[in-house]
Design a protein around this motif. Structure first.
Motif, mmCIF file in Angstrom:
data_model
loop_
_atom_site.group_PDB
_atom_site.id
_atom_site.type_symbol
_atom_site.label_atom_id
_atom_site.label_comp_id
_atom_site.label_asym_id
_atom_site.label_seq_id
_atom_site.Cartn_x
_atom_site.Cartn_y
_atom_site.Cartn_z
ATOM 1 N N GLY A 233 0.792 -1.223 0.000
ATOM 2 C CA GLY A 233 0.000 0.000 0.000
ATOM 3 C C GLY A 233 0.819 1.265 0.000
ATOM 4 O O GLY A 233 0.326 2.336 0.373
ATOM 5 N N GLU B 130 -3.381 6.982 3.433
ATOM 6 C CA GLU B 130 -4.456 6.011 3.630
ATOM 7 C C GLU B 130 -3.947 4.800 4.417
ATOM 8 O O GLU B 130 -4.653 4.278 5.298
ATOM 9 C CB GLU B 130 -5.024 5.564 2.283
ATOM 10 N N ARG B 131 -2.724 4.368 4.114
ATOM 11 C CA ARG B 131 -2.162 3.203 4.805
ATOM 12 C C ARG B 131 -1.995 3.479 6.299
ATOM 13 O O ARG B 131 -2.326 2.644 7.145
ATOM 14 C CB ARG B 131 -0.813 2.834 4.169
ATOM 15 N N ALA C 147 -3.537 5.798 8.046
ATOM 16 C CA ALA C 147 -4.835 6.058 8.659
ATOM 17 C C ALA C 147 -5.533 4.770 9.080
ATOM 18 O O ALA C 147 -6.364 4.770 10.005
ATOM 19 C CB ALA C 147 -5.717 6.845 7.692
ATOM 20 N N GLN C 148 -5.218 3.651 8.427
ATOM 21 C CA GLN C 148 -5.818 2.361 8.774
ATOM 22 C C GLN C 148 -5.320 1.834 10.120
ATOM 23 O O GLN C 148 -5.985 1.006 10.754
ATOM 24 C CB GLN C 148 -5.508 1.327 7.687
ATOM 25 N N GLY C 149 -4.147 2.251 10.544
ATOM 26 C CA GLY C 149 -3.584 1.778 11.802
ATOM 27 C C GLY C 149 -2.080 1.967 11.822
ATOM 28 O O GLY C 149 -1.445 2.183 10.790
ATOM 29 N N ASP C 150 -1.496 1.880 13.015
ATOM 30 C CA ASP C 150 -0.057 2.090 13.167
ATOM 31 C C ASP C 150 0.734 1.083 12.339
ATOM 32 O O ASP C 150 0.336 -0.075 12.169
ATOM 33 C CB ASP C 150 0.345 1.942 14.634
ATOM 34 N N TYR D 89 0.099 13.326 10.758
ATOM 35 C CA TYR D 89 0.748 12.044 10.472
ATOM 36 C C TYR D 89 2.191 12.151 10.969
ATOM 37 O O TYR D 89 2.863 13.160 10.721
ATOM 38 C CB TYR D 89 0.710 11.734 8.978
ATOM 39 N N THR E 260 2.346 6.651 12.440
ATOM 40 C CA THR E 260 1.072 6.680 13.146
ATOM 41 C C THR E 260 0.323 7.973 12.867
ATOM 42 O O THR E 260 0.932 9.008 12.565
ATOM 43 C CB THR E 260 1.285 6.523 14.668
ATOM 44 N N ASP F 271 -0.258 0.075 19.588
ATOM 45 C CA ASP F 271 -1.030 -0.906 18.829
ATOM 46 C C ASP F 271 -0.599 -2.316 19.237
ATOM 47 O O ASP F 271 0.592 -2.635 19.208
ATOM 48 C CB ASP F 271 -0.799 -0.703 17.330
#
Length: 688
Positions: A331, A337-338, A340-343, A455, A478, A633
């Motif tokens: 990704g 976007e990557r 934002a999906q998670g750490d 970010y 993150t 996470d």
């Protein structure tokens, strides 16, 4: 308990930092001596041990001599500077002897057997000698300026770590002057390793040292005189720049002035050819104002580290580590976007550094990105990071970069890219007076709908594409609001004149990191005293902060199980009954330089895991700007624990365990235990 009565302050409980740092190079040299390591890689390790020793004298020994002159007192180990310098001489002499034994008796012959010949003078054929003489006359002699020593020609200034020949002469020159001594300085423009063409030598990889060529043909510089002897030498100088930041108006200008004279600061070491007569050695010592214990007689080239050029010139894949391809984060084409999906955690060099570069590139081009803030400590020449920051500024982003001008040996490079950034419209900040900014932070502010989102990248290592393939480091990507706000506040503090701040998630030197580490160590001790399992694991490059060490001793006494993975200097003495019998210290030396800093605290079954830019050194915890960031996470924390902690504690091939007497013992697999290399396991798992 009053400090003067605290038994944990006893000097016998501490190793000396300088001597511990020096001993690290024996572990590096052991890699050069290991027949399981590819031959050219063994040569590289030998050169690294030599370069490390140079830097040790330039910084550590240089600082000690300064302390000796000022009459400064001892540290926690109780050794005065004079005593440490005497021990350094003895230990460094052992290291030098081992280095040249490895070169002369092991690596040079083995390389020759493999078709890579670094030829000594007595091994030159007549044809090679003729070619080298012609090369000397055509390529070397025109740039040399020999200096005969007499009242009109005093001893010249000798540049730090430069190659020189002292020549003993007999006879009279054209002016009727009696010959005595002359100095031949090798200009920096000359290659230190010369490759002989295959048509001349018959071998595709035949080399000679410049020092050997100079010594052999030096008589051509003194026609009509007899050369009675020619002896190579090299002087190492203190390279620690001393800028009183509170007394200067512009630190950049002050550093530029200091850099001009860095190569001619106080001498700390003299390396001289083994056969050089004592009277000449005394003459050199007098000129460099050095004591007898600063001399190291060398059985070979005084600049042995220069043979590293052979590693680069010889394209023999069979004599090097197998190449590897770092794993690329999926990704990557949409980094925002990557994240934002998670750490996301990156474990370099096994994970590619590309996502960090790509994040910055996308930020520079994204019209929704409003601001970029970054710290730069070491970035290397022609840094892609710098180029992306320049592009971002040209694209109208608000770009702020905190450049640490005082990054040792990178001062000149950092001044250069600071100028480039400013020319592009970047706001450049030189950090905080009195505190080096060693933190590794990148903050990007992006508009998403009606909100601004931060970010963040936080790392244990530098924003340097080269070291990201050679050093082990961790990076966290993150978009967590709490971490983003913490990083924002730290940048505000660095660029403005903000008061001390309260961070929600992170710890920061010089304010909360030291106290935060002590609190967590003491918490583990309290848990152990209450009868519950308690554990601490920490991985770092060096450890010497006395309060942290005393806290670890108290935790050990309380029953806390403590594992420390410390690559280099460690002044804590493990395994002492009643003090540190629950502490183990290991050092990992392998293909990659261990550089990641990870702290793990058991916390009564709710573990806390941190990555950090800081070692547990006095300077990092008390006199630098550092960051320590939590791995919040669960998947990220589980991965880091597995790869950077458990994996390294299981290593029984590249691990050395520190003994109570200060000796490091190389671990070997116990009977019935499979061999395990932490770095090899990560290469197989992530790059296979």
């Amino acid at each position: 308990m009053p400090a003067e009565h605290d038994p944990l302050r006893d000097s016998s409980l501490y190793f000396n930092r300088e001597l511990s740092q020096l001993d690290f190079n024996f572990r590096v040299l052991a890699q050069a001596q290991d027949p399981q390591v590819p031959l050219l890689e063994r040569l590289r390790y030998l050169c690294i041990s030599c370069t490390n020793l140079d830097e040790f004298f330039e910084i550590r020994a240089g600082t000690l001599r300064h302390a000796q002159e000022l009459g400064l007192t001892a540290h926690a180990d109780g050794l005065e500077p004079t005593a440490v310098l005497n021990r350094i001489h003895d230990r460094a002499a052992d290291l030098v002897a081992a280095q040249y034994e490895c070169w002369n008796d092991v690596l040079r012959p083995a390389l020759g057997d493999a078709g890579v010949r670094v030829l000594a003078r007595d091994a030159w054929t007549p044809r090679q000698t003729r070619w080298l003489r012609a090369y000397f006359r055509d390529e070397i002699m025109p740039v040399l300026s020999p200096l005969g020593l007499d009242p009109a020609h005093p001893f010249p200034k000798i540049l730090n770590k430069s190659l020189n020949i002292v020549v003993v002469l007999k006879g009279r020159d054209a002016f009727g002057r009696d010959g005595n001594l002359a100095i031949v300085r090798a200009p920096r423009s000359l290659p230190r390793i010369i490759q002989i063409p295959e048509r001349i030598s018959g071998g595709a990889h035949d080399f000679v040292f410049l020092s050997a060529v100079l010594s052999t043909f030096v008589d051509e510089l003194f026609p009509g005189m007899e050369v009675k002897g020619a002896y190579q030498f090299r002087v190492t100088r203190n390279s620690e720049l001393l800028v009183d930041e509170e007394e200067v108006d512009n630190i950049a200008l002050a550093l530029r002035d200091e850099l001009v004279g860095r190569g001619y600061l106080r001498a700390v070491r003299l390396e001289i050819a083994e056969a050089c007569p004592k009277p000449i050695v005394r003459t050199l010592l007098e000129n460099f104002d050095l004591p007898e214990n600063a001399v190291y007689r060398i059985n070979g080239p005084v600049n042995l580290n220069r043979v590293i050029q052979v590693y680069d010139l010889v394209g023999r894949a069979d004599l090097k580590f197998p190449p590897f391809q770092p794993r690329l984060l999926p990704g990557i084409e949409g980094m925002f976007e990557r994240i934002a999906q998670g750490d996301v955690v990156l474990h370099h060099p096994f994970d590619a550094f590309t996502p960090v570069l790509e994040l910055l590139r996308q930020a520079a081009e994204d019209p929704n990105v409003l601001a970029i803030k970054q710290t730069l400590y070491r970035s290397g020449k022609d840094s892609p990071i710098v180029e992306q920051l320049v592009q971002a500024a040209r694209n109208g982003k608000d770009v702020t970069v905190v450049v640490e001008l005082r990054a040792r040996f990178d001062e000149e490079a950092n001044l250069g890219f600071a100028d480039r950034l400013q020319e592009a419209g970047v706001q450049v900040v030189y950090g905080v007076v009195g505190y080096k900014t060693h933190a590794k932070m990148l903050l990007i502010v992006r508009r998403e709908g009606r909100k601004l989102r931060r970010y963040v990248h936080l790392g244990t290592g530098n924003y340097h594409s080269g070291t990201a393939r050679a050093y082990t480091d961790l990076g966290l990507l993150t978009a967590r609001p709490d971490i983003g706000n913490d990083v924002h506040q730290i940048f505000q503090q660095l660029s403005g004149l903000a008061p001390a701040i309260r961070l929600k998630c992170m710890l920061q030197s010089p304010f909360t990191l030291h106290a935060g580490v002590l609190m967590r160590i003491d918490r583990e001790a309290r848990i152990a005293r209450e009868g519950r399992p308690a554990r601490i694991v920490a991985k770092m490059n060096a450890l010497n902060e006395p309060q942290v060490i005393r806290a670890l001793y108290r935790a050990s006494q309380a029953g806390v199980r403590i594992d420390l993975i410390v690559r280099g200097a460690c002044t804590l003495r493990p395994g002492l009954p009643g003090v540190s019998e629950n502490i183990r210290v290991r050092s990992i030396v392998g293909r990659f330089l261990e550089h990641s800093r990870v702290y793990w605290f058991g916390n009564d079954g709710a573990p806390e895991l941190f990555g950090a830019s800081a070692d547990w050194l006095e300077r990092n915890l008390l006199r630098r700007v550092e960051t320590c960031f939590p791995m919040l996470d669960p998947e990220v924390a589980a991965r880091v624990t597995d790869e950077a902690i458990d994996n390294y504690l299981a290593d029984n091939l590249n691990a050395w365990e520190l003994q109570p007497d200060g000796e490091y013992l190389k671990l070997v697999p116990a009977e019935g235990t499979p061999p395990h290399s932490a770095q090899a396991a990560l290469l197989a798992r992530l790059c296979g």
